[in-house]
Scaffold this active site. Structure first.
Site, short mmCIF file in Angstrom:
data_model
loop_
_atom_site.label_atom_id
_atom_site.label_comp_id
_atom_site.label_asym_id
_atom_site.label_seq_id
_atom_site.Cartn_x
_atom_site.Cartn_y
_atom_site.Cartn_z
N SER A 132 38.04 -25.00 -36.98
CA SER A 132 39.23 -24.29 -37.44
C SER A 132 40.50 -25.03 -37.08
O SER A 132 40.55 -25.74 -36.08
CB SER A 132 39.28 -22.88 -36.85
N HIS A 190 36.31 -15.26 -36.34
CA HIS A 190 37.66 -15.82 -36.21
C HIS A 190 38.43 -15.62 -37.52
O HIS A 190 39.57 -15.17 -37.53
CB HIS A 190 37.58 -17.31 -35.86
N ASN A 191 37.79 -15.97 -38.63
CA ASN A 191 38.48 -15.84 -39.92
C ASN A 191 38.78 -14.38 -40.26
O ASN A 191 39.83 -14.08 -40.81
CB ASN A 191 37.64 -16.47 -41.03
#
Ligand code: 2AM
Length: 487
Positions: A132, A190-191
């Site tokens: 990321s 996370h996304n």
């Protein structure tokens, strides 16, 4: 400038993420082989950004494999999906037992889980690594979330931790996540959290624009000020910059952008997983649906004509108090959202036997990625202090913040409903919190209804858990046995 020494790692896929990771690895002293399906891109890369570096190229899989130190490490930065499977199939004949394939794409964790097991049978180690931070992160320090074949970790650890982002203390934002698809699962969450953070910020924007009539300059200044509070984060920082940004003609770009949000699917996956695992991930789910509503622009335009309403303006003398409430409401929603995200990871970890380390996950997200923030430092501290913490909302530090922010969150949520101003993420956070902190919910009635129409049975307060009862609600004298009947 290439040396005779064998290469440390190969990277396949020379789109911008692949190229930037290679340059990052080169900066840290690793020798990298660059390969791409369309081999002209290899030469293009070697003659431009990679010129004068130790990076070498390969024009075939054989040539790539021959240049690698054993065990060979090959990192895929190709399109997620069947391309990854095809590439694995094509490379396997060239590999030996103990060699390592790493997938740095945005793969679905179930695909990664399947690939880890399939390759394990062939003696090949497979790592699925969440990456990321976008192009900039890849080039100068991404957040890296590797999981899969743990035996391969010692061979890639040095490279990964060298190229990863670093915290202010110098810790690498990269640790081993867990076996199977754990790395890609954590990247997916996370996304999802990123969707939630972006949505609550956007809701606050609309509230300030419509109810407080703030100008873009005021909005920029407000977010800049908020970036000095507990909300300090990359997303708040770029939001302040966005409101100040003007095009060549002097117009604010933000006001020219069509209000329909795109999505690539990782938020949706997070929501689907939460539904499958029975985790109340309401804020992220609402954030995905908010994007769906935004995408229905023509329908919204039509509906706004059927149901016209004006957002009442606040009295300017109340602005400071409202802005203070809004800041606290955002913090409340953010804590709730992360608590929900961690609930999802905790459930998945139990089911898949991943033994996730929640402090390490917060560390990996601390820098390099889109949700990077000071806030994550406190999550790390909470789980480091108590790795068995059942819920983030029960940690002392977060509990104090919640107690302080809750009245503000209630005032803003209530106001938004009164005004007719959509704040689905914030209101879902308040509703979730109230459900979460309520000892007795009306689910006794749900159970009664289920038992009434479907003889689904229920458990009783005055009897041990695990004993199921059925009531003959309509006097049908059905002979279903309460102790044995359990659907
Ligand atoms: P390309 O340059 O040959 O298209 C991101 O799209 C990366 O994935 C690119 O490096 C691209 O290679 C690669 N890619 C896309 N589809 C692929 C496929 N079917 N096989 C191998 N690589 C592929």
């Amino acid at each position: 400038m290439s040396t005779d020494k064998k290469a440390d790692i190969a990277v396949v896929g020379l789109a911008v993420m692949g190229q930037n990771l290679i340059l990052n690895m080169n900066d840290h002293g690793f020798k990298v082989v660059a390969y791409n399906r369309t081999t002209s891109k290899v030469d293009e890369f070697l003659n431009t950004s990679a010129k004068g570096t130790n990076i070498v190229g390969a024009h075939s899989i054989q040539e790539m494999v021959d240049q690698l130190e054993r065990p060979r490490k090959i990192m895929l930065m190709v399109k997620a999906g069947s391309v990854v499977d095809k590439f694995i199939d094509s490379i396997i004949p060239y590999l030996d037992k103990g060699d390592i394939i790493i997938d740095g794409g945005n793969s679905n964790y179930t695909d990664t889980e399947r690939r880890v097991h399939a390759l394990e049978k062939k003696g090949i180690y497979y790592i699925g690594a969440g990456v990321s931070g976008g192009e900039e992160g890849a080039r100068f320090g991404p957040s890296l979330m590797p999981g899969g074949a743990h035996a391969a970790w010692p061979y890639v650890k040095d490279i990964f931790q060298a190229i990863a982002a670093k915290t202010p203390n110098g810790d690498a934002c990269c640790e081993w996540v867990g076996n199977g698809g754990a790395g890609h699962f954590v990247k997916m969450v996370h996304n999802g959290i990123e969707y939630g953070d972006m949505q609550i910020i956007s809701e606050a924007y609309q509230f300030m624009k419509e109810h407080l009539a703030l100008s873009n300059d005021d909005l920029s200044a407000t977010f800049k000020a908020w970036n000095k509070t507990e909300l300090n984060s990359y997303l708040i920082e770029i939001t302040a910059n966005i409101f100040a940004f003007k095009d060549k003609d002097g117009n604010y770009v933000i006001d020219q952008i069509l209000d329909t949000a795109g999505q690539k699917g990782t938020g949706k996956w997070t929501g689907i997983n939460a539904l499958e695992l029975g985790v109340p991930l309401t804020l992220i789910a609402e954030s995905v649906f908010a994007r769906c509503i935004s995408a229905q622009k023509s329908l919204r335009v039509e509906a706004s004509e059927s149901y016209p309403h004006k957002i009442a303006k606040a009295n300017t003398k109340d602005h400071d108090n409202i802005l203070n409430d809004l800041n606290k409401a955002l913090l409340f929603a953010k804590i709730t959202s992360y608590a929900q995200g961690y609930m999802l990871m905790q459930e998945a970890s139990t089911i898949h036997n991943w033994s996730l380390n929640y402090g390490d996950i917060a560390l990996m997200w601390r820098e390099g990625c889109i949700i990077r923030s000071v806030f994550l430092e406190h999550i790390k501290k909470a789980f480091d202090a108590n790795p068995k913490l059942t819920n983030l909302l029960l940690d002392g530090y977060f509990k104090a913040l919640i107690i302080e922010a809750l009245p503000s969150a209630r005032r803003i949520a209530a106001k938004s409903i009164e005004l007719g101003l959509p704040m689905p993420a914030l209101t879902s956070a308040v509703s979730f919190f109230d459900g979460f902190s309520t000892k007795r919910l009306p689910a006794n009635l749900l159970q009664a209804q289920r038992d009434y129409f479907g003889a689904h049975t229920y458990e009783r307060l005055d009897r041990p858990r695990g004993e199921f009862f059925h009531t003959d609600w309509i006097g049908s004298n059905s002979n279903v046995s309460s102790s044995s009947y359990n659907v």
